[in-house]
Structure formats: C-alpha cells, structure tokens
Design an enzyme around this catalytic site. Structure first.
Site, mmCIF file in Angstrom:
data_model
loop_
_atom_site.group_PDB
_atom_site.id
_atom_site.type_symbol
_atom_site.label_atom_id
_atom_site.label_comp_id
_atom_site.label_asym_id
_atom_site.label_seq_id
_atom_site.Cartn_x
_atom_site.Cartn_y
_atom_site.Cartn_z
ATOM 1 N N HIS A 106 41.976 39.372 60.648
ATOM 2 C CA HIS A 106 41.838 39.762 62.050
ATOM 3 C C HIS A 106 40.368 40.010 62.356
ATOM 4 C CE1 HIS A 106 46.098 40.242 62.901
ATOM 5 N NE2 HIS A 106 46.222 40.767 61.695
ATOM 6 N N ALA A 154 45.248 39.175 35.980
ATOM 7 C CA ALA A 154 46.228 39.931 36.753
ATOM 8 C C ALA A 154 45.568 41.050 37.541
ATOM 9 C CB ALA A 154 47.293 40.500 35.818
ATOM 10 N N LYS A 174 35.062 38.975 38.883
ATOM 11 C CA LYS A 174 33.795 38.476 38.339
ATOM 12 C C LYS A 174 34.099 37.625 37.116
ATOM 13 C CE LYS A 174 30.744 42.290 39.649
ATOM 14 N NZ LYS A 174 31.458 43.085 40.542
#
Length: 189
Positions: A106, A154, A174
């Site tokens: 948005h 994960a 990273k």
C-alpha cells in the site's frame, strides 16, 4: 466412470486460467483469484490451503497483473502469493509451507485520510529463478530476484536480490553461504 467425471471437471477448471497445464494438480482447498492472469506450467503441485491472487484492480486502481509459475514447481501448504504487477516462479522450484510472496504494498503517506489500506498500491515485481528452494515461513517482498539454485532459510524476510547459488537467511535475509562448483560444497562467505 469417476475418473472421466474428474477429468471433465478439471478441464472446465483449467479453461478459466490464462494457462494451466493438465499435468499439474492443485489441492481442492486452494484458492485462485484472477485466474485469467495466472499461468501454471506442467507437472506442478500445490498443497492444502494455498492462495494465488492476481489482482485486476484495487480501490479503482487498474492493475495488469501477471503470475507465472514454471514447470515442476512444488508448493506445499498454506502458501500465499499476491500479485498486482509481475511475479515469475521458474522451473523446479520448491516452496515450503507458510511462505508469503508479494510484489506490491500500500501507499505509505501517513497524512491521507482513510489510513494506509485506502491508498493506491505501489506495484513492483518478484522473480524466483529455476531450482530455488524457499524455506518454511519465508516472506518475499516486492522488487526481489532470487537467483537460480539459491536456498532461502526458514523464517527469512527477503527484501533485496539474492545471487544465484547462494544460501541466505535472516531478517533481512543476507547471504551466508555460496555454492562452490569446483569443490561441490557450500562455503561460508
């Protein structure tokens, strides 16, 4: 007789898409919105409660979304992909449960009445290249390219490009390892 009826139902279902190869399969609990903007390649599988949304409009804003999923893609359960621009998932990609991929956000002007949800979408793109593996609970945000054969750990939040043959993790994600093609091993960076 049951297989013939199922095939007829599937053929009717896939005609609603821009493209949906008959060799692909989606769990009956999957949701597809904007099917006319979605292309699905051959031999893909989508597990329980996945959502694929390719918007045509948002609050009067016309959108030209394109969600393309390559061949041999495995998306497990509860994955949510929301597209307002361009999302491309290459061939042989593996996506674990609870992954979220979006190419938009948005508007973020705090002075506009009606709050953030009433603002026009800022539309970008996402590309997940061939052979990538996206771990459980990963969030991929707009304007990101994940290089081929990369692994995203994960729970990671991907906010910028990840090079090919890289392993990335964290918030923001990273690169922590790169695959060495000479030694055939993942090496710390």
């Amino acid at each position: 007789m049951g297989k013939i009826i199922n095939r007829i139902k599937k053929e009717k279902f896939v005609r609603e898409f821009k493209k949906f190869e008959l060799s692909s399969d989606a769990n009956k609990t999957c949701t597809f919105i904007g099917k006319e903007n979605i292309e699905i390649g051959a031999e893909c599988s989508f597990g329980q409660a996945c959502e694929f949304i390719a918007y045509n409009s948002h609050l009067g804003q016309c959108l030209e979304s394109s969600l393309k999923i390559g061949n041999h893609v495995r998306i497990t359960s509860r994955c949510r992909i929301t597209c307002a621009g361009d999302i491309q998932i290459g061939n042989d990609v593996l996506i674990a449960p609870d992954v979220m991929i979006t190419d938009h956000n948005h508007g973020m002007n705090p002075t506009i009445s009606g709050g953030y949800s009433s603002q026009p979408l800022i539309v970008g793109m996402v590309r997940v290249d061939d052979g990538a593996w996206i771990g459980r609970g990963v969030c991929i945000l707009p304007n990101v390219i994940i290089g081929k054969h990369s692994v995203i750990g994960a729970g990671s939040i991907v906010t910028h490009d990840i090079p090919e043959y890289s392993m990335a993790a964290g918030n923001p994600a990273k690169v922590i390892k790169k695959y060495n093609k000479l030694t055939c091993e993942w090496e710390k960076v």
